[in-house]
Design a protein around this motif. Structure first.
Motif, PDB file in Angstrom:
ATOM      1  N   UNK A 234       0.838  -1.189   0.000  1.00 48.05           N
ATOM      2  CA  UNK A 234       0.000   0.000   0.000  1.00 48.05           C
ATOM      3  C   UNK A 234       0.876   1.243   0.000  1.00 48.05           C
ATOM      4  N   UNK A 235       0.380   2.319  -0.587  1.00 47.51           N
ATOM      5  CA  UNK A 235       1.159   3.554  -0.663  1.00 47.51           C
ATOM      6  C   UNK A 235       1.460   4.117   0.720  1.00 47.51           C
ATOM      7  N   UNK A 236       0.529   3.966   1.665  1.00 48.41           N
ATOM      8  CA  UNK A 236       0.768   4.469   3.022  1.00 48.41           C
ATOM      9  C   UNK A 236       1.920   3.724   3.688  1.00 48.41           C
ATOM     10  N   UNK A 237       2.014   2.423   3.448  1.00 46.65           N
ATOM     11  CA  UNK A 237       3.127   1.650   3.991  1.00 46.65           C
ATOM     12  C   UNK A 237       4.441   1.998   3.307  1.00 46.65           C
ATOM     13  N   UNK A 238       4.382   2.223   2.001  1.00 50.09           N
ATOM     14  CA  UNK A 238       5.600   2.577   1.282  1.00 50.09           C
ATOM     15  C   UNK A 238       6.155   3.910   1.784  1.00 50.09           C
ATOM     16  N   UNK A 239       5.275   4.826   2.155  1.00 54.52           N
ATOM     17  CA  UNK A 239       5.728   6.102   2.711  1.00 54.52           C
ATOM     18  C   UNK A 239       6.506   5.882   4.005  1.00 54.52           C
ATOM     19  N   UNK A 240       6.082   4.898   4.804  1.00 56.56           N
ATOM     20  CA  UNK A 240       6.804   4.555   6.037  1.00 56.56           C
ATOM     21  C   UNK A 240       8.168   3.965   5.702  1.00 56.56           C
ATOM     22  N   UNK A 241       8.199   3.032   4.770  1.00 53.25           N
ATOM     23  CA  UNK A 241       9.436   2.330   4.433  1.00 53.25           C
ATOM     24  C   UNK A 241      10.480   3.253   3.806  1.00 53.25           C
ATOM     25  N   UNK A 242      10.031   4.186   2.976  1.00 53.76           N
ATOM     26  CA  UNK A 242      10.977   5.047   2.272  1.00 53.76           C
ATOM     27  C   UNK A 242      11.620   6.089   3.183  1.00 53.76           C
ATOM     28  N   UNK A 243      11.131   6.224   4.397  1.00 51.74           N
ATOM     29  CA  UNK A 243      11.770   7.113   5.371  1.00 51.74           C
ATOM     30  C   UNK A 243      12.930   6.425   6.090  1.00 51.74           C
ATOM     31  N   UNK A 244      13.046   5.113   5.912  1.00 53.15           N
ATOM     32  CA  UNK A 244      14.064   4.345   6.623  1.00 53.15           C
ATOM     33  C   UNK A 244      15.331   4.212   5.783  1.00 53.15           C
ATOM     34  N   UNK A 245      16.429   3.888   6.472  1.00 51.02           N
ATOM     35  CA  UNK A 245      17.698   3.629   5.791  1.00 51.02           C
ATOM     36  C   UNK A 245      17.724   2.166   5.349  1.00 51.02           C
ATOM     37  N   UNK A 246      17.335   1.939   4.102  1.00 52.39           N
ATOM     38  CA  UNK A 246      17.227   0.587   3.555  1.00 52.39           C
ATOM     39  C   UNK A 246      17.838   0.562   2.159  1.00 52.39           C
ATOM     40  N   UNK A 247      18.589  -0.491   1.862  1.00 46.38           N
ATOM     41  CA  UNK A 247      19.020  -0.770   0.492  1.00 46.38           C
ATOM     42  C   UNK A 247      18.014  -1.725  -0.137  1.00 46.38           C
ATOM     43  N   UNK A 248      17.469  -1.341  -1.283  1.00 45.58           N
ATOM     44  CA  UNK A 248      16.523  -2.182  -2.014  1.00 45.58           C
ATOM     45  C   UNK A 248      17.235  -2.741  -3.245  1.00 45.58           C
ATOM     46  N   UNK A 249      17.141  -4.044  -3.450  1.00 46.80           N
ATOM     47  CA  UNK A 249      17.740  -4.680  -4.621  1.00 46.80           C
ATOM     48  C   UNK A 249      16.713  -5.555  -5.328  1.00 46.80           C
ATOM     49  N   UNK A 250      16.927  -5.728  -6.617  1.00 47.17           N
ATOM     50  CA  UNK A 250      16.132  -6.658  -7.407  1.00 47.17           C
ATOM     51  C   UNK A 250      17.027  -7.167  -8.535  1.00 47.17           C
ATOM     52  N   UNK A 251      16.743  -8.353  -9.036  1.00 44.56           N
ATOM     53  CA  UNK A 251      17.606  -8.899 -10.088  1.00 44.56           C
ATOM     54  C   UNK A 251      17.270  -8.341 -11.459  1.00 44.56           C
ATOM     55  N   UNK A 252      15.983  -8.016 -11.688  1.00 48.95           N
ATOM     56  CA  UNK A 252      15.561  -7.573 -13.016  1.00 48.95           C
ATOM     57  C   UNK A 252      14.289  -6.747 -12.873  1.00 48.95           C
ATOM     58  N   UNK A 253      14.242  -5.606 -13.529  1.00 47.07           N
ATOM     59  CA  UNK A 253      13.068  -4.741 -13.413  1.00 47.07           C
ATOM     60  C   UNK A 253      11.881  -5.246 -14.221  1.00 47.07           C
ATOM     61  N   UNK A 254      12.159  -5.892 -15.354  1.00 42.59           N
ATOM     62  CA  UNK A 254      11.075  -6.334 -16.227  1.00 42.59           C
ATOM     63  C   UNK A 254      10.474  -7.660 -15.785  1.00 42.59           C
ATOM     64  N   UNK A 255      11.313  -8.517 -15.200  1.00 42.44           N
ATOM     65  CA  UNK A 255      10.837  -9.841 -14.793  1.00 42.44           C
ATOM     66  C   UNK A 255      11.546 -10.259 -13.509  1.00 42.44           C
ATOM     67  N   UNK A 256      11.232  -9.623 -12.386  1.00 47.66           N
ATOM     68  CA  UNK A 256      11.961  -9.905 -11.141  1.00 47.66           C
ATOM     69  C   UNK A 256      11.683 -11.304 -10.606  1.00 47.66           C
ATOM     70  N   UNK A 257      12.754 -11.955 -10.156  1.00 57.67           N
ATOM     71  CA  UNK A 257      12.640 -13.271  -9.514  1.00 57.67           C
ATOM     72  C   UNK A 257      13.064 -13.226  -8.052  1.00 57.67           C
ATOM     73  N   UNK A 258      14.009 -12.334  -7.738  1.00 60.60           N
ATOM     74  CA  UNK A 258      14.512 -12.197  -6.372  1.00 60.60           C
ATOM     75  C   UNK A 258      14.630 -10.719  -6.032  1.00 60.60           C
ATOM     76  N   UNK A 259      14.185 -10.368  -4.840  1.00 65.49           N
ATOM     77  CA  UNK A 259      14.306  -8.999  -4.334  1.00 65.49           C
ATOM     78  C   UNK A 259      14.790  -9.062  -2.897  1.00 65.49           C
ATOM     79  N   UNK A 260      15.406  -7.980  -2.441  1.00 64.10           N
ATOM     80  CA  UNK A 260      15.902  -7.967  -1.065  1.00 64.10           C
ATOM     81  C   UNK A 260      15.912  -6.558  -0.512  1.00 64.10           C
TER      82      UNK A 260
END
Length: 349
Positions: A234-260
């Motif tokens: 949800x957008x309200x939750x994403x607003x909470x998460x984006x205030x934190x110090x977090x590294x976001x990773x994904x293997x592929x933007x078009x067809x993601x299989x793993x994210x962290x």
């Protein structure tokens, strides 16, 4: 004897319910020798004294306590006995106001087994219903073994394996360099996976997680779990998460299989110069999981000096092979055998 005890318990519940029918929490509420108060900055030292050794030394509260007190959607409640802090619980409203997340529950060692936690949980539940009547669900994350009564009480949202290792940052940094981590072709990364994992900026995160359905098959039950906190997409939750110090990773933007998601390291009270690094891993492709794990380790060990407790949450089926990789390839120490992180919820009643 049993009848008298039942009468006392009934009286306690009635006292709690009556008090919480008030629109505002009293500064101090007394029953059966317990007083409940809203936590303040002045309570910090007493809380830390009560929390010695909790979570095996991986207590996050010392670094988050002050920020918790500033969050408008969170309440931190203390239970006191004879004026002394003996228990704490925090509740925070997420999911656009529909869910309350229970966090930080702890009871002083000398008061455990006396029903204090149950009374505090009941108190906070009634308080939430009074303060946030729109909340429909209580959610919490556990790492203990669920019993038959738990399965009757809760719905299981998801389970992740917990892989906990420890190392000296300087030694792991050297080992990663020897293995060629960060180079285009590394001996510890599947040669078929040439593209490096992608680090995401805020705009890309919101587009990938909220504007498409691409992440739904990757995330467990379409839930982002970040450092023990489960969030719906949800957008309200994403607003909470984006205030934190977090590294976001994904293997592929078009067809993601793993994210962290890797929470930036912070100090923990294990001892001097001890840090905690939390990595939440989603997806079942082992080579891609390994690749992102190494990417997070490389970035954060480059700036750390001292001991690190690194906890990765991942698909249970990947735990054994990743534990073997950590021990025999990276040369880090496995702290404990397989345990599980369980996200559970129950309807507010």
């Amino acid at each position: 004897m049993l009848q008298g005890r039942s009468e006392v318990l009934i009286w306690i519940k009635m006292k709690i319910d009556t008090s919480l029918s008030m629109p505002q929490l009293p500064e101090a509420l007394s029953h059966a020798g317990l007083h409940f108060t809203v936590a303040t900055e002045e309570d910090f030292d007493d809380i830390m004294a009560m929390s010695q050794g909790i979570y095996g030394g991986l207590d996050y509260l010392p670094t988050r306590y002050s920020s918790w007190l500033q969050e408008t959607n969170r309440i931190v409640i203390l239970a006191r006995k004879h004026g002394k802090v003996i228990a704490l619980e925090s509740v925070v409203v997420i999911d656009g106001g529909e869910t309350v997340l229970v966090e930080g529950l702890r009871v002083a060692p000398q008061e455990r087994g006396k029903g204090v936690a149950g009374v505090l949980l009941r108190f906070c539940s009634e308080l939430v219903k009074s303060r946030f009547p729109e909340v429909k669900v209580t959610r919490l994350t556990r790492d203990d073994q669920l019993g038959p009564k738990d399965y009757q009480k809760y719905r299981i949202i998801t389970k992740q394996g917990i892989l906990l290792v420890r190392f000296r940052a300087e030694e792991l940094k050297q080992r990663l360099s020897e293995l060629g981590v960060g180079e285009v072709h590394s001996s510890v990364i599947d040669s078929s996976q040439e593209a490096a994992p992608l680090r995401l900026d805020d705009t890309t995160i919101q587009r990938l997680y909220l504007s498409t359905d691409l992440m739904h098959p990757v995330l467990p039950n379409a839930t982002i779990i970040q450092d023990w906190q489960p969030f719906k997409l949800l957008s309200s939750n994403m607003a909470i998460l984006l205030k934190k110090d977090i590294d976001w990773m994904v293997d592929d933007l078009a067809n993601p299989c793993v994210a962290s998601l890797c929470t930036f390291p912070f100090r923990v009270p294990v001892g001097d110069d001890w840090f905690y690094l939390n990595i939440d891993m989603f997806g079942k492709e082992e080579s891609l999981v390994r690749q992102q794990f190494l990417g997070h380790l490389q970035k954060h060990t480059s700036t750390l000096k001292g001991h690190v407790m690194c906890q990765m949450f991942l698909e249970p089926q990947l735990w054994e092979t990743m534990a073997d990789f950590c021990q025999h390839t990276l040369g880090v120490e496995l702290v404990k055998e397989y345990t599980e992180q369980c996200v559970v919820e129950a309807d507010m009643v």
